[in-house]
Enzyme design. Structure first.
Site, PDB file in Angstrom:
ATOM      1  N   ASP A 126      -7.143   2.724  -2.967  1.00  0.00           N
ATOM      2  CA  ASP A 126      -6.346   3.074  -1.798  1.00  0.00           C
ATOM      3  C   ASP A 126      -4.911   3.336  -2.299  1.00  0.00           C
ATOM      4  OD1 ASP A 126      -5.414   3.602   0.726  1.00  0.00           O
ATOM      5  OD2 ASP A 126      -6.398   1.894   1.660  1.00  0.00           O
TER       6      ASP A 126
HETATM    7  C1  BGC Z   1      -4.906   4.020   3.931  1.00  0.00           C
HETATM    8  C2  BGC Z   1      -6.134   4.851   3.645  1.00  0.00           C
HETATM    9  C3  BGC Z   1      -5.764   6.295   3.474  1.00  0.00           C
HETATM   10  C4  BGC Z   1      -4.725   6.436   2.399  1.00  0.00           C
HETATM   11  C5  BGC Z   1      -4.322   7.865   2.124  1.00  0.00           C
HETATM   12  C6  BGC Z   1      -3.767   4.320   2.976  1.00  0.00           C
HETATM   13  O1  BGC Z   1      -2.599   3.753   3.402  1.00  0.00           O
HETATM   14  O2  BGC Z   1      -5.247   2.652   3.873  1.00  0.00           O
HETATM   15  O3  BGC Z   1      -7.070   4.686   4.672  1.00  0.00           O
HETATM   16  O4  BGC Z   1      -6.906   7.058   3.194  1.00  0.00           O
HETATM   17  O5  BGC Z   1      -3.576   5.697   2.790  1.00  0.00           O
HETATM   18  O6  BGC Z   1      -3.613   8.438   3.148  1.00  0.00           O
END
Ligand code: BGC
Length: 759
Positions: free
Chosen positions: A285
């Site tokens: 993530d």
């Molecule tokens: C979130 C994810 C997301 C990623 C990219 C993160 O903060 O937890 O769900 O896909 O950002 O935008």
């Protein structure tokens, strides 16, 4: 047969592979035999730095430099960009200015639509319509791919049993069976017949795993989940996605049983690759690798990068910890290059399968036509109608008449495009939803005078981190005096109307990431406003716009009709009006339990029995300050018609372990209008190696019935449905035991039969 062509001396022998531009020529997936030799040939040309480049996903955010990163040693992917022109400019850097000309994957969170916004995922789950979900995500993919994206960070598959957790909006709710069905449907929708197929995206199963079990519903807090619960509840949607061929996984942020998911070998190696045979790649993530330092797991970037890679992580999202450290880690001998190669391979394979080596650019002239496809708007309206849940309808308060004279539409989310769409709309797309006020106006036309007052503003106490990126979210705070004036105006507007539609709930980013709550009450002064309007003695109906269950206990006693509209997307206002005025009969069902108050969370239907089970004479409520019974149970949803169940039969009341029984039931539309019913099958294993949940969903089907029509619905109960992971035995088992079987319209279904599974 592959044809090899010498492209350049620098690149060495590389494959132009004119015969393998599969993606555009044929709907048949390229086989491993076609893809792997290209990957091997390319890998053989790469320096260590170029390999690490492929393991890097760079953000197009202020302070980050995607072009510079790509130029240096290439990059696996770029995220947080949403502009076809810029995609082409960056891709040009990749394919014209780097030694090996490896294109990049453009990735973004296309969660519930790209330009056409579909209802939020929790709402889509409330449709209990996997085929509809597949269609919606196929349309989202079509738009996003036309705009130049290759990869979406969806579906989000986290089971959520705690309504305080804001990210409950992004998933399919509390149930693993429903969650698995919705997971597979979304993967099929996004990816099409195979990962890389034209007009589709690569999907990403996130957040692996058990992110929804955060302590206290507090986003990012640790999750403590014993293996049985993990395997029986939190993993099934992920396993279903893997089985459906999802191309990528994303690791979760939080510690799972004290090991960060980003570097969790049990999840990433043992389960995902070892048990499920996953062949794609795993991305962290955002900033997850660097976070290992903040989480107190790794001492520095070197250790964070090394331990994440060792555990099975392949791509670093946005933190550049791999970029800064992995070359040195390998050169010093601390990390084998074989593990780097293993991580690079599926990333290159994804690019080959996407046809990026043949067609790296997006055709900017073709984007608009796809985004404006009327079929997508129509499907968004259909999906929104099907996702709505009629929670209460006392005295048939709904549907409303169109010629009612005057209607006041009251509430802070009644006329807000951003709040109608909900969180996670693709970056940079201005909200373009039809609001509920607009939908009602369009529906009644000249038949009724429609007035509106928003009442006092609602705001988060702590601003959302997304406010920086979505200008529509930034509102100056209202003074208490202005709020009071707005309150009085709303009451006066309601007083002047014959019917009042209260549209209350949460703003878009009151749920989603970083949006946990300690209360489930209607935020701001909405409860007070609702009570003041109800006190006027008018006919009042309540439409809820929110991404989570709200504590609406007072409304459930005092407001005759309540429609859960969730955050219904681009066509939400029309869809709400379709349902309110009876052009569409609602048929959605709750994918989550609605607790009476936040203090009851986590509350879910599939609990195990206690020594004082509900319904027994010894049963006492667990709280002395009010029963923990849900306000609305999982699976609940009313209709403008009624359904009756009869003739529940188990064709083989005794089956041996490993064999399958067939369950049939007759469902009749016993009312006067056509309607949909979601027929739900629940089972309970009475005894076994472990205590089993009092009920578990093991089948469902949404059926449409004309007035008076009866359909026979059939379900299978076999090893897939009856097997579970036993804590006592430490393995998956299907056991000889007696089972209760219920079929009905929610998780309290009373139509009962028995099944005996024998040795
Ligand atoms: C979130 C994810 C997301 C990623 C990219 C993160 O903060 O937890 O769900 O896909 O950002 O935008």
């Amino acid at each position: 047969m592959l044809r090899m062509t010498k492209v350049s001396a620098a690149a060495g022998v590389w494959l132009l592979a004119g015969t393998v531009a599969w993606a555009r020529q044929t709907a048949t997936p390229p086989t491993d035999l076609q893809v792997e030799p290209r990957v091997t040939a390319l890998l053989g040309q790469m320096t260590l730095a170029e390999k690490v480049g492929q393991l890097t996903q760079v953000g197009a955010f202020p302070g980050m430099d995607p072009a510079g990163t790509i130029r240096k040693a290439g990059a696996g992917s770029v995220l947080w960009l949403n502009d076809p022109k810029q995609f082409n400019a960056l891709q040009r850097v990749a394919v014209e200015e780097t030694r090996l000309k490896i294109p990049v994957l453009f990735a973004l969170d296309v969660v519930h639509g790209y330009r056409t916004i579909f209802p939020v995922p929790l709402a889509m789950a409330a449709s209990w319509d996997p085929a509809g979900y597949e269609k919606a995500q196929a349309m989202a993919a079509r738009e996003a791919r036309a705009a130049g994206l290759h990869w979406t960070f969806a579906p989000m598959l986290d089971i959520a049993r705690d309504a305080r957790w804001g990210r409950i909006v992004e998933g399919a709710g509390e149930d693993p069976y429903l969650g698995a069905a919705m997971a597979a449907a979304q993967v099929r929708g996004f990816q099409g017949p195979y990962p890389g197929s034209p007009g589709h995206l690569i999907a990403c199963a996130k957040h692996f795993a058990a992110y929804g079990a955060a302590d206290g519903g507090r986003d990012y807090d640790p999750a403590y989940v014993p293996e049985g619960l993990l395997r029986n509840v939190y993993l099934p949607p992920f396993q279903a996605a893997a089985k459906a061929g999802v191309g990528t996984f994303m690791s979760a942020y939080m510690d799972l049983n004290d090991v960060p998911a980003t570097a969790n070998r049990f999840l990433l190696r043992d389960v995902l690759r070892g048990e499920w045979g996953f062949k794609g790649f795993v991305v962290s993530d955002a900033f997850g690798v660097a976070n290992l330092i903040a989480q107190g797991f790794a001492a520095d970037g070197k250790e964070a990068a090394r331990r994440a890679v060792e555990a099975g992580l392949d791509m670093d999202m946005a933190s550049n910890t791999f970029g800064q450290n992995l070359v040195a880690e390998v050169e010093s001998g601390r990390l084998p290059v074989a593990r780097i190669d293993e991580a690079v391979r599926p990333i290159l394979a994804a690019k080959v399968r996407m046809g990026l080596f043949e067609n790296p650019f997006v055709d900017e002239s073709k984007v608009a036509a796809v985004l404006e496809a009327p079929a997508h708007r129509e499907e968004a309206r259909r999906a929104a109608r099907r996702s709505m849940v009629l929670l209460r309808n006392q005295g048939q308060a709904l549907p409303l008449r169109k010629d009612v004279g005057s209607i006041a539409v009251i509430g802070p989310v009644a006329d807000s495009k951003a709040d109608t769409e909900g969180p996670w709309i693709a970056f940079g797309q201005p909200p373009a939803a039809v609001t509920i006020l607009e939908g009602i106006r369009a529906k009644v036309g000249a038949g009724a005078k429609v007035t509106h007052a928003s009442g006092p503003q609602i705001r988060r106490d702590v601003p959302s981190m997304f406010e920086e990126f979505v200008p529509a979210l930034k509102q100056p705070p209202q003074t208490p005096e202005a709020a009071e004036t707005a309150f009085q105006q709303a009451v006066a507007t309601a007083r002047d109307a014959e019917v009042v539609v209260m549209v209350l709930g949460e703003t878009a980013y009151m749920s989603g990431e970083g949006a946990s709550r300690s209360s489930l009450d209607l935020p701001g002064r909405q409860q007070e406003l609702l009570e003041a309007v109800v006190a006027l003695g008018k006919k009042v109906v309540l439409v809820l716009v929110a991404g989570r269950p709200l504590g609406i206990t007072w409304a459930a006693e005092h407001v005759p009709a309540i429609l859960e509209a969730w955050q219904p997307g681009s066509e939400g206002g029309h869809a709400v009006a379709d349902v309110l005025f009876g052009d569409v009969n609602p048929g959605g069902k709750l994918p989550v339990t609605f607790p009476k108050k936040a203090g009851h969370a986590p509350l879910y239907y599939a609990r195990t029995l206690t020594h004082q089970p509900e319904g027994s004479p010894r049963y006492r409520p667990r709280y002395w300050d009010g029963s923990e019974a849900p306000l609305y149970p999982f699976g609940h949803g009313l209709s403008y018609t009624t359904f009756t169940y009869s003739n529940l039969e188990v064709a083989e009341p005794k089956v041996a372990v490993g064999k399958t029984a067939t369950v049939t039931v007759d469902v009749k539309n016993s009312g006067a209008v056509a309607g949909d019913e979601v027929v739900q099958l629940y089972v309970h294993q009475r005894t076994g190696s472990d205590s089993r949940p009092r009920r578990e969903l093991e089948g469902f089907e949404r059926v449409s019935l004309a007035p008076g029509e009866t359909k026979t619905v059939a379900f299978k109960l076999g090893p897939d449905e009856l097997r579970y992971w036993s804590t006592a035995q430490g393995r998956s088992v299907q056991e000889p035991a007696g089972f209760d079987v219920w079929v009905g319209g929610d998780s309290t279904a009373s139509t009962h039969a028995e099944l005996e599974v024998t040795r």
